[in-house]
Design a protein around this motif. Structure first.
Motif, mmCIF file in Angstrom:
data_model
loop_
_atom_site.group_PDB
_atom_site.id
_atom_site.type_symbol
_atom_site.label_atom_id
_atom_site.label_comp_id
_atom_site.label_asym_id
_atom_site.label_seq_id
_atom_site.Cartn_x
_atom_site.Cartn_y
_atom_site.Cartn_z
ATOM 1 N N ILE A 12 12.229 8.788 -3.093
ATOM 2 C CA ILE A 12 10.767 8.855 -3.015
ATOM 3 C C ILE A 12 10.357 10.022 -2.127
ATOM 4 O O ILE A 12 9.476 10.809 -2.477
ATOM 5 N N ARG A 13 11.008 10.156 -0.989
ATOM 6 C CA ARG A 13 10.745 11.278 -0.071
ATOM 7 C C ARG A 13 10.990 12.610 -0.771
ATOM 8 O O ARG A 13 10.208 13.543 -0.636
ATOM 9 N N GLU A 14 12.058 12.692 -1.529
ATOM 10 C CA GLU A 14 12.388 13.941 -2.228
ATOM 11 C C GLU A 14 11.319 14.308 -3.259
ATOM 12 O O GLU A 14 10.935 15.470 -3.365
ATOM 13 N N HIS A 15 10.840 13.343 -4.002
ATOM 14 C CA HIS A 15 9.803 13.615 -5.006
ATOM 15 C C HIS A 15 8.500 14.055 -4.359
ATOM 16 O O HIS A 15 7.875 15.016 -4.810
ATOM 17 N N ILE A 16 8.077 13.350 -3.318
ATOM 18 C CA ILE A 16 6.792 13.637 -2.688
ATOM 19 C C ILE A 16 6.857 14.898 -1.828
ATOM 20 O O ILE A 16 5.891 15.635 -1.712
ATOM 21 N N GLY A 17 8.010 15.131 -1.216
ATOM 22 C CA GLY A 17 8.190 16.341 -0.421
ATOM 23 C C GLY A 17 7.895 16.177 1.055
ATOM 24 O O GLY A 17 7.794 17.158 1.785
ATOM 25 N N THR A 18 7.774 14.946 1.507
ATOM 26 C CA THR A 18 7.563 14.677 2.932
ATOM 27 C C THR A 18 8.115 13.293 3.260
ATOM 28 O O THR A 18 8.185 12.428 2.393
ATOM 29 N N SER A 19 8.501 13.111 4.516
ATOM 30 C CA SER A 19 9.041 11.810 4.914
ATOM 31 C C SER A 19 7.960 10.851 5.379
ATOM 32 O O SER A 19 8.186 9.649 5.446
ATOM 33 N N THR A 55 -4.335 -4.389 -0.647
ATOM 34 C CA THR A 55 -3.005 -4.965 -0.876
ATOM 35 C C THR A 55 -1.994 -3.846 -1.075
ATOM 36 O O THR A 55 -2.358 -2.697 -1.348
ATOM 37 N N VAL A 56 -0.735 -4.191 -0.960
ATOM 38 C CA VAL A 56 0.348 -3.233 -1.203
ATOM 39 C C VAL A 56 0.239 -2.681 -2.622
ATOM 40 O O VAL A 56 0.349 -1.478 -2.837
ATOM 41 N N GLU A 57 0.008 -3.538 -3.597
ATOM 42 C CA GLU A 57 -0.086 -3.094 -4.988
ATOM 43 C C GLU A 57 -1.220 -2.091 -5.171
ATOM 44 O O GLU A 57 -1.041 -1.054 -5.826
ATOM 45 N N ALA A 58 -2.362 -2.368 -4.590
ATOM 46 C CA ALA A 58 -3.504 -1.445 -4.699
ATOM 47 C C ALA A 58 -3.188 -0.112 -4.027
ATOM 48 O O ALA A 58 -3.574 0.951 -4.529
ATOM 49 N N LEU A 59 -2.467 -0.150 -2.906
ATOM 50 C CA LEU A 59 -2.081 1.086 -2.230
ATOM 51 C C LEU A 59 -1.146 1.906 -3.102
ATOM 52 O O LEU A 59 -1.311 3.115 -3.252
ATOM 53 N N LEU A 60 -0.144 1.270 -3.709
ATOM 54 C CA LEU A 60 0.788 1.994 -4.581
ATOM 55 C C LEU A 60 0.048 2.625 -5.757
ATOM 56 O O LEU A 60 0.314 3.776 -6.116
ATOM 57 N N THR A 61 -0.876 1.900 -6.344
ATOM 58 C CA THR A 61 -1.670 2.436 -7.449
ATOM 59 C C THR A 61 -2.481 3.637 -6.987
ATOM 60 O O THR A 61 -2.537 4.667 -7.670
ATOM 61 N N ASN A 62 -3.079 3.531 -5.818
ATOM 62 C CA ASN A 62 -3.863 4.632 -5.272
ATOM 63 C C ASN A 62 -2.990 5.853 -5.006
ATOM 64 O O ASN A 62 -3.359 6.975 -5.352
ATOM 65 N N LEU A 63 -1.834 5.650 -4.394
ATOM 66 C CA LEU A 63 -0.935 6.765 -4.112
ATOM 67 C C LEU A 63 -0.465 7.424 -5.406
ATOM 68 O O LEU A 63 -0.414 8.651 -5.507
ATOM 69 N N GLU A 64 -0.147 6.612 -6.389
ATOM 70 C CA GLU A 64 0.340 7.139 -7.665
ATOM 71 C C GLU A 64 -0.705 8.046 -8.330
ATOM 72 O O GLU A 64 -0.358 8.996 -9.029
ATOM 73 N N SER A 65 -1.962 7.794 -8.068
ATOM 74 C CA SER A 65 -3.028 8.589 -8.676
ATOM 75 C C SER A 65 -3.199 9.948 -7.988
ATOM 76 O O SER A 65 -4.012 10.765 -8.436
ATOM 77 N N LYS A 93 3.513 10.179 -8.926
ATOM 78 C CA LYS A 93 3.808 9.459 -10.165
ATOM 79 C C LYS A 93 5.317 9.430 -10.405
ATOM 80 O O LYS A 93 5.883 8.404 -10.755
ATOM 81 N N ALA A 94 5.995 10.560 -10.186
ATOM 82 C CA ALA A 94 7.448 10.626 -10.347
ATOM 83 C C ALA A 94 8.145 9.759 -9.299
ATOM 84 O O ALA A 94 9.125 9.079 -9.594
ATOM 85 N N ALA A 95 7.628 9.774 -8.077
ATOM 86 C CA ALA A 95 8.238 8.998 -6.995
ATOM 87 C C ALA A 95 8.193 7.510 -7.274
ATOM 88 O O ALA A 95 9.102 6.768 -6.896
ATOM 89 N N PHE A 96 7.128 7.065 -7.942
ATOM 90 C CA PHE A 96 6.956 5.632 -8.198
ATOM 91 C C PHE A 96 7.274 5.248 -9.636
ATOM 92 O O PHE A 96 6.849 4.209 -10.124
ATOM 93 N N ALA A 142 6.318 1.307 4.941
ATOM 94 C CA ALA A 142 7.557 2.002 4.576
ATOM 95 C C ALA A 142 7.837 1.697 3.105
ATOM 96 O O ALA A 142 7.792 0.539 2.698
ATOM 97 N N ILE A 143 8.087 2.758 2.347
ATOM 98 C CA ILE A 143 8.322 2.601 0.915
ATOM 99 C C ILE A 143 9.740 3.082 0.594
ATOM 100 O O ILE A 143 10.086 4.232 0.854
ATOM 101 N N PHE A 144 10.529 2.165 0.017
ATOM 102 C CA PHE A 144 11.943 2.417 -0.258
ATOM 103 C C PHE A 144 12.197 2.440 -1.762
ATOM 104 O O PHE A 144 11.687 1.579 -2.491
ATOM 105 N N PRO A 145 13.013 3.373 -2.232
ATOM 106 C CA PRO A 145 13.338 3.426 -3.651
ATOM 107 C C PRO A 145 14.332 2.327 -4.008
ATOM 108 O O PRO A 145 14.864 1.647 -3.129
#
Length: 83
Positions: free
Chosen positions: A9-16, A28-38, A44-47, A75-78
């Protein structure tokens, strides 16, 4: 809110890590992931394997329906690989 990214995930996004203001309506966590993916193709590739991603809030693994707030550390782990 501080978000930490690990491994692939870090590699795709380009930052730790990054610090963001929690967007309105994201609670919620799900809403945050959706927001980040947008945020674009890197996110999008990271998730891409989102069902396998693990998330910790304030050093504790949580489910996708877990409530989050502005002061949390996320913290988001692949998906884990290997044996």
């Amino acid at each position: 809110m501080k978000i930490f990214y690990f491994a692939l995930i870090r590699e795709h996004i380009g930052t730790s890590s990054e610090t963001i203001d929690l967007p309105a309506g994201i609670d919620t966590v799900e809403a945050l992931l959706t927001n980040l993916e947008s945020k674009g193709y890197k996110y999008k590739a990271a998730f891409a394997q989102r069902d396998l991603i693990r998330v910790a809030v304030n050093n504790e693994y949580v489910g996708r329906d877990h409530k989050i707030s502005a002061g949390d550390e996320i913290a988001i782990f692949p998906p884990m690989t290997g044996g």
